[in-house]
Design a protein around this motif. Structure first.
Motif, short mmCIF file in Angstrom:
data_model
loop_
_atom_site.label_atom_id
_atom_site.label_comp_id
_atom_site.label_asym_id
_atom_site.label_seq_id
_atom_site.Cartn_x
_atom_site.Cartn_y
_atom_site.Cartn_z
N UNK A 171 0.75 -1.10 0.02
CA UNK A 171 -0.01 0.05 -0.08
C UNK A 171 0.92 1.13 -0.18
N UNK A 172 0.59 2.39 -0.82
CA UNK A 172 1.28 3.42 -0.83
C UNK A 172 0.69 4.71 -0.96
N UNK A 173 1.10 5.81 -0.30
CA UNK A 173 0.70 7.05 -0.24
C UNK A 173 1.67 7.89 -1.12
N UNK A 174 1.46 9.02 -1.48
CA UNK A 174 2.26 9.79 -2.36
C UNK A 174 2.43 11.21 -1.61
N UNK A 175 3.76 11.45 -1.04
CA UNK A 175 3.83 12.87 -0.33
C UNK A 175 4.02 13.86 -1.37
N UNK A 176 2.89 14.87 -1.19
CA UNK A 176 2.95 15.95 -1.98
C UNK A 176 3.74 17.03 -1.19
N UNK A 212 0.12 12.03 1.26
CA UNK A 212 0.54 12.87 2.58
C UNK A 212 0.95 14.11 2.14
N UNK A 213 0.36 15.09 2.70
CA UNK A 213 0.56 16.57 2.35
C UNK A 213 2.08 16.84 3.54
N UNK A 214 3.14 17.30 2.67
CA UNK A 214 4.28 17.70 3.29
C UNK A 214 4.11 19.07 4.26
N UNK A 271 -5.04 24.07 2.08
CA UNK A 271 -4.52 23.00 1.22
C UNK A 271 -5.12 21.62 1.55
N UNK A 272 -5.33 21.56 3.18
CA UNK A 272 -6.07 20.03 3.54
C UNK A 272 -7.40 19.82 3.19
N UNK A 273 -8.30 21.08 3.12
CA UNK A 273 -9.51 21.00 2.72
C UNK A 273 -9.70 20.71 1.08
#
Length: 366
Positions: free
Chosen positions: A96-101, A179-181, A217-219
């Protein structure tokens, strides 16, 4: 039943088979030109798919967001296709993998910007360096970041939308989430701190203004792909890059309450990993738990005993490992069996080919 590194976790419908996260680590191996993810990167991440969750290396949401050579993007069709090769490989291996923005803000170099000026909340120097490589030879070195220019107020909504579009592109590329950096002295963190944000508009001054960019950004990202597939990384106790701010802890806790309201899947706490790093007070960990009820990831020089302890104490739900995953692609199995951990070659961290990247072997079976 006591929670251990090898307990499963249901994170808003995404079932993680263990509590071990592969932390985001810049490795600078993309194809050029275009900062395009490639087959070597697919091999590298697939080898580490036994992690409960992989968080990708930081990935720029736009050309303006780049701060280091050869780091991947998620804003072109070629980059999306390249990342699709990575996620297909990881999923085929059971991961499973998330991309960090990522938008680096002032942590950049003039060579990445047509006008030679990185952007930031305010025109203040980070007094720090970034890794820049010769595009012909691939040889790189650390070079100082220039003085940035302050973003105009009317430029900020476009950057918020770039985060949203990057999340949509990540979904197209097959990621399980993003994932938001918001940590480590990059753009979102720069807005949070008085040491890097001296604005006088609605994005500067009091805490509610300094967290506004993070909240927007989160919203936007959660609205695009779902709050349950969105996490955020924060680093309240890291002060390098001219980021020290006596008010950052209450600011982070205020942001955490907004993250709770939005319903993000997790907060990823980036703790310093050098020898004399500040210790995270237990009071802060408890205050963060009180402000945010979702999944908490911690990262910062954890070993197996320390990881097991913080899980048992209920102060974290997942533990991220960075450097141990470099030379130990099968890290969860090594931790489970208490097998020796291999050491990585620091000379091959940034740039280059498979050597020191995808050529580290798994531990031999007994």
């Amino acid at each position: 039943m006591m929670t251990t590194l090898f307990s499963a976790l249901d994170m808003q419908g995404l079932v993680l088979p263990n509590r071990i996260v592969m932390a985001p680590m810049t490795r600078a191996r993309t194809d050029q030109p275009g900062n395009v993810p490639n087959a070597m990167m697919a091999d590298y991440y697939a080898q580490r798919a036994s992690a409960g969750l992989i968080v990708s290396e930081a990935t720029q949401i736009s050309p303006q967001g780049q701060g280091y050579s050869f780091t991947p993007g998620i804003h072109s069709r070629a980059q999306i296709a390249g990342w699709r090769g990575v996620t297909d490989a990881v999923h085929a291996a059971g991961g499973r993998m998330f991309l960090q923005l990522w938008h680096v803000g002032r942590m950049s170099h003039e060579s990445f910007h047509p006008d030679g000026r990185p952007v930031a909340p305010s025109a203040l120097s980070p007094d720090a360096s970034v890794w820049v490589a010769d595009p012909e030879t691939g040889a790189g070195r650390m070079v100082p970041s220039p003085l940035p220019r302050a973003l105009e107020t009317d430029e900020i909504p476009a950057i918020v939308d770039q985060f949203r579009q990057a999340a949509a592109n990540a979904a197209d590329a097959g990621f399980d989430g993003v994932e938001i950096h918001g940590a480590n002295g990059y753009l979102i963190d720069q807005f949070l701190r008085r040491s890097s944000n001296i604005r006088t508009d609605r994005y500067g001054g009091p805490q509610e203004n300094r967290i506004r960019f993070l909240v927007e950004v989160a919203e936007a990202v959660a609205g695009e792909i779902g709050a349950g597939r969105t996490g955020i990384r924060l680093s309240p106790y890291i002060t390098q890059r001219n980021m020290e701010d006596a008010e950052i802890i209450p600011t982070i806790l205020r942001a955490a309450r907004e993250i709770e309201r939005i319903g993000l899947a997790y907060i990823h706490l980036s703790e310093a990993d050098w020898e004399d790093a500040p210790v995270i007070p237990e009071r802060f960990r408890n205050d963060l738990r009180a402000a945010y009820s979702g999944t908490l990831i911690v990262a910062g020089k954890y070993d197996k005993p320390r990881a097991e302890r913080i899980l048992a104490e209920g102060l974290a739900d997942l533990v991220a490992f960075g450097r141990p995953f470099i030379a130990n692609p099968d890290l969860p199995e090594r931790l489970r069996t208490d097998s020796p951990l291999a050491a990585f070659d620091p000379a091959t961290l940034f740039g280059g080919g498979a050597q020191g990247y995808s050529d580290y072997p798994a531990v031999s079976p007994a």
